[in-house]
Design a protein around this motif. Structure first.
Motif, short mmCIF file in Angstrom:
data_model
loop_
_atom_site.label_atom_id
_atom_site.label_comp_id
_atom_site.label_asym_id
_atom_site.label_seq_id
_atom_site.Cartn_x
_atom_site.Cartn_y
_atom_site.Cartn_z
N PRO A 23 21.75 50.85 56.96
CA PRO A 23 21.80 49.60 57.71
C PRO A 23 21.76 49.79 59.22
O PRO A 23 21.20 48.95 59.94
N ILE A 24 22.33 50.88 59.72
CA ILE A 24 22.23 51.17 61.16
C ILE A 24 20.76 51.35 61.54
O ILE A 24 20.29 50.80 62.54
N LEU A 25 20.02 52.11 60.73
CA LEU A 25 18.60 52.34 61.01
C LEU A 25 17.80 51.03 60.90
O LEU A 25 16.89 50.78 61.69
N ILE A 26 18.13 50.23 59.91
CA ILE A 26 17.43 48.95 59.74
C ILE A 26 17.69 48.03 60.93
O ILE A 26 16.77 47.40 61.47
N ASN A 27 18.94 47.98 61.38
CA ASN A 27 19.26 47.13 62.53
C ASN A 27 18.57 47.61 63.80
O ASN A 27 18.12 46.81 64.62
N LEU A 28 18.47 48.94 63.97
CA LEU A 28 17.74 49.47 65.11
C LEU A 28 16.27 49.06 65.06
O LEU A 28 15.69 48.63 66.06
N ALA A 29 15.66 49.19 63.88
CA ALA A 29 14.25 48.84 63.73
C ALA A 29 14.02 47.36 63.96
O ALA A 29 13.02 46.94 64.57
N ARG A 30 14.95 46.54 63.50
CA ARG A 30 14.83 45.10 63.71
C ARG A 30 14.94 44.77 65.21
O ARG A 30 14.18 43.96 65.74
N GLU A 31 15.88 45.42 65.87
CA GLU A 31 16.11 45.18 67.30
C GLU A 31 14.93 45.67 68.15
O GLU A 31 14.49 44.98 69.08
N LYS A 32 14.42 46.87 67.81
CA LYS A 32 13.36 47.49 68.63
C LYS A 32 11.96 47.02 68.24
O LYS A 32 11.00 47.25 68.98
N GLY A 33 11.83 46.42 67.06
CA GLY A 33 10.52 45.97 66.62
C GLY A 33 9.65 47.07 66.06
O GLY A 33 8.44 46.90 65.86
#
Length: 297
Positions: free
Chosen positions: A170-180
Motif C-alpha cells: 500500500p505504501i508503494l501504491i500510494n506513492l504511485a497514485r501521488e506521483k502519477g
C-alpha cells in the motif's frame, strides 16, 4: 496450549490469534486499546490490555502461558532504533520467565540484509545488529536459546499480503497514485518475496505444534523472489499509470525514506520450513494478490 500473543490486534497477530483458536488453542492477546480489545474478545481470545512496553504486564502474560508468540513491533521508521531497542527488551523480559521450563517463545523477524544478492535460507544466521539495521528480535531470541529457552524466529517477507493490507505494498501504491507513475530503481531486478497473511499465520501455529526445533522459519510463497520491476508493473496496471525506471538519485526523491526498502534484494527459500513443519502456502500468490481490485479501491 495457552498461548500469549503480543501484537494480537495487528495485521499478522490478529490472523495468528484466529488460526490458533480455530485449531483448539487458548489465546491471551495483548491489546493496546479497548476498541481493538473488543474485536479480539469477539474472536474468542482472552484480553490483556496494555502496551508491549509495560514490562510487568508482558511478564505476567508470558509467565501464565504455555508458549509465547511475539508479533508486536512499532513500524514508525522515524524512530526505528528506539523501537528496535524496545522490542529487544520485551523479548528479553518475556524470555526471562520461560527459563528452566520447556515453554517456547517465537518472535517475528524479517529478511532485510539477511543475504543480499542470494536466496536466503532458514539455516543462515541473522545479520548482525548495526546502525543500518538495528532490529534485534532474532538476536534476542538466539540469546535466550543459548540460555536454555526454546526460542525461534519467523522471518516474514517484505510483503505479507491480503485484503486489508496496510504494509509495504500500500505504501508503494500510494506513492504511485501521488506521483502519477509506478517506479522501480535501475533495471528493477532486485527481488522481493511475499506470503499471504493466512499462510503466515498457519506457519506460526505449526512452528509451535511441531516443537520449535529450528532457530528460524520462512513462510514464503511459491515464488522465491519477484523482480521489483514486476511489482511496479502490477501496481501500474492496477492504477492505470505509467511504469518507469528511476536512477538512484531520482529514486531518492520519488521513494524518500522508503528507498532503502525499494532497492533491497530479498529473495528467500522456504524449503526447510516446508520440510520441517509440513507448511505449504494455499492462499493466492504475491503478484496475483497485489493485482486484486481491493488493493486499488
Amino acid at each position: 496450549m495457552r498461548v500469549f500473543v503480543t501484537g494480537a490486534t495487528g495485521w499478522v497477530g490478529s490472523a495468528v490469534v484466529r488460526e490458533l483458536i480455530a485449531h483448539g488453542h487458548k489465546v491471551v492477546g495483548l491489546s493496546r486499546s479497548e476498541e481493538k480489545a473488543a474485536g479480539l474478545a469477539a474472536d474468542g481470545a482472552e484480553v490483556l490490555l496494555g502496551m508491549v512496553g509495560d514490562l510487568d504486564l508482558i511478564r505476567k502474560g508470558a509467565s501464565e502461558a504455555d508458549a509465547v508468540i511475539h508479533t508486536a513491533f512499532n513500524h514508525d521508521f522515524s524512530r526505528f532504533a528506539a523501537n528496535a531497542a524496545e522490542d529487544r527488551v520485551a523479548i528479553e523480559t518475556m524470555g526471562s520467565v520461560l527459563k528452566g521450563s520447556d515453554r517456547p517463545i517465537v518472535v517475528t523477524s524479517g529478511l532485510g540484509l539477511l543475504a543480499p544478492g542470494r536466496i536466503a535460507t532458514e539455516d543462515m544466521p541473522a545479520p548482525p545488529v548495526s546502525d543500518r539495521w538495528p532490529r534485534a528480535s532474532e538476536a534476542a531470541a538466539e540469546a535466550l536459546a543459548a540460555d536454555g529457552v526454546r526460542g525461534a524466529a519467523v522471518r516474514l517477507p517484505p510483503s505479507v499480503h491480503g485484503e486489508g493490507d496496510h504494509g509495504f505494498i500500500p505504501i508503494l501504491i500510494n506513492l504511485a497514485r501521488e506521483k502519477g507513475e509506478a517506479a522501480y530503481i535501475g533495471d528493477g531486478l532486485n527481488r522481493w518475496c511475499g506470503v499471504h497473511r493466512d499462510d503466515a499465520a498457519r506457519c506460526y501455529r505449526l512452528v509451535l505444534e511441531t516443537g520449535v526445533t529450528a532457530h528460524a522459519y520462512h513462510p514464503i510463497d511459491d515464488e522465491e523472489g519477484v523482480p521489483f520491476r514486476r511489482i511496479a508493473e502490477t501496481i501500474g496496471k492496477g492504477l492505470g499509470v505509467p511504469v518507469v525506471s528511476k536512477t538512484p538519485e531520482e529514486a531518492a526523491d520519488y521513494f524518500t525514506w522508503f528507498g532503502m526498502f525499494a532497492g533491497m534484494d530479498m529473495p528467500a527459500s522456504s524449503a526447510l520450513t516446508r520440510e520441517r513443519i509440513g507448511w505449504a502456502p494455499t492462499g493466492p500468490g504475491f503478484i496475483e494478490d497485489i493485482g486484486g481490485d481491493y488493493y486499488y479501491r
